[in-house]
Design a protein around this motif. Sequence first.
Motif, PDB file in Angstrom:
ATOM      1  N   SER A 145      -1.647  -0.951  -4.140  1.00  0.00           N
ATOM      2  CA  SER A 145      -1.881   0.413  -4.501  1.00  0.00           C
ATOM      3  C   SER A 145      -1.175   0.760  -5.795  1.00  0.00           C
ATOM      4  O   SER A 145      -0.016   0.362  -5.976  1.00  0.00           O
ATOM      5  CB  SER A 145      -1.849   1.349  -3.310  1.00  0.00           C
ATOM      6  N   TYR A 171      -7.428   1.157  -6.355  1.00  0.00           N
ATOM      7  CA  TYR A 171      -7.397   2.589  -6.199  1.00  0.00           C
ATOM      8  C   TYR A 171      -7.387   3.228  -4.651  1.00  0.00           C
ATOM      9  O   TYR A 171      -7.806   2.427  -3.842  1.00  0.00           O
ATOM     10  CB  TYR A 171      -8.578   3.099  -6.792  1.00  0.00           C
ATOM     11  N   ASN A 172      -6.657   4.162  -4.542  1.00  0.00           N
ATOM     12  CA  ASN A 172      -6.371   4.840  -3.203  1.00  0.00           C
ATOM     13  C   ASN A 172      -7.051   6.320  -3.195  1.00  0.00           C
ATOM     14  O   ASN A 172      -6.346   6.993  -3.581  1.00  0.00           O
ATOM     15  CB  ASN A 172      -5.081   4.794  -2.724  1.00  0.00           C
ATOM     16  N   GLU A 227      -9.089   2.536   2.493  1.00  0.00           N
ATOM     17  CA  GLU A 227     -10.229   1.769   1.957  1.00  0.00           C
ATOM     18  C   GLU A 227      -9.894   0.271   1.471  1.00  0.00           C
ATOM     19  O   GLU A 227     -11.036  -0.543   1.717  1.00  0.00           O
ATOM     20  CB  GLU A 227     -10.753   2.529   0.743  1.00  0.00           C
ATOM     21  N   ASN A 287      -3.422   2.511   2.582  1.00  0.00           N
ATOM     22  CA  ASN A 287      -4.772   2.526   1.825  1.00  0.00           C
ATOM     23  C   ASN A 287      -5.953   2.010   2.666  1.00  0.00           C
ATOM     24  O   ASN A 287      -6.360   0.869   2.886  1.00  0.00           O
ATOM     25  CB  ASN A 287      -4.601   1.257   0.561  1.00  0.00           C
ATOM     26  N   THR A 340       0.640  -1.163  -0.012  1.00  0.00           N
ATOM     27  CA  THR A 340       0.014   0.083   0.185  1.00  0.00           C
ATOM     28  C   THR A 340       0.677   1.228   0.039  1.00  0.00           C
ATOM     29  O   THR A 340       0.363   2.289   0.474  1.00  0.00           O
ATOM     30  CB  THR A 340      -0.973   0.121   1.184  1.00  0.00           C
ATOM     31  N   ASP A 390      -7.348   8.064  -0.718  1.00  0.00           N
ATOM     32  CA  ASP A 390      -6.634   9.171  -0.075  1.00  0.00           C
ATOM     33  C   ASP A 390      -5.400   9.856  -0.727  1.00  0.00           C
ATOM     34  O   ASP A 390      -4.824  10.977  -0.198  1.00  0.00           O
ATOM     35  CB  ASP A 390      -6.168   8.530   1.294  1.00  0.00           C
TER      36      ASP A 390
END
Length: 334
Positions: free
Chosen positions: A243, A263-264, A189, A187, A182, A266
Amino acid sequence: MQIMIFASGGGHTAYAVAVGERLKEYIGGESIIFITPENDRWSVERITKRIPGSRVVEITKPLKPLEPYTLLLKRIMKAFRESLERINEEQGIMICTGSNHNLIPVLIGKFLRKHHIFCIEDVFRIKRRSRTVNIINRVAKAPVFLQWKIQEKLYRNGIYAGLVFEKPLYKPFNGGYILVTTGTIGNRELFKLLIKTRLDNLVIQSGAIKPEKIMVKNRYWKIFQFDPDIDKWIAGASLVIASPGITAINAVQAYGKPTIMVYNPDIVLGASFNEIKYVADNMGIPFIDPRKISPRDFEKLVEEPSDIKIIKHRDGAQYIARYIISFMKDTTYV
């Protein structure tokens, strides 16, 4: 002539290492200087392991991911002083990798030291230039190495190189686990999604998110925040869930691993969803939004890694190294 490469942390360091590994084949590590942020132990360990004999110079990074802008002015002044002290006066080449960490040293190198400047554009920038590379390209007139042909529309002096990824350190094998990476900030989510699944045998690199925040009872999950030898985990993974970042590129291009890109949301200043999707599509791997897929559907995707048919691309780091060596000899590389 010395070559200075910015290893500015995270994926920026990975780009630097990838090019440094190839340059070492031509000129040895002794002629390569890596410029890292101060106290970036991860970057230093990765550099010294892969390019022995190279030197590391530390210069303050004005702003790290998710930090407030109030820190910027003080650190810029410190970076300016350090750059004046540590950027060699001997004419050389500087390769920027796209972080705000590059800006002050590059300006010192270009206008006070007369260095030749090159940049590497981010692999995920398809429709818009990245901010730092855009500034350096415009102010220092720096040629930009591109990772996709489609990026040629972004720069008049762009040079298509290919995908920039590190060399594999280990022979790929199936260690019976799924690797989740990540990046620097983590990440959230993705972790929320994973907790709702029944997936086991996960090895998770959690970034800035502490392992205890995502630990689940009765699950065989190994969790760590960072590991400079992430390659050993990539090499043994049956599947990589990543990620958007250089680890996903390395997993596919260097190790040939089936990979799912996640997808991240943040990351608000990075590439757009559609830009990331372009990269995933052109490597033949799935790209999902963790907020828009059910835990059961995600499990089904993970359980069939053989359905992922990866696509490999030209070794951009090798192309860049050859181009730089040719430039040093004052000839044109084709």
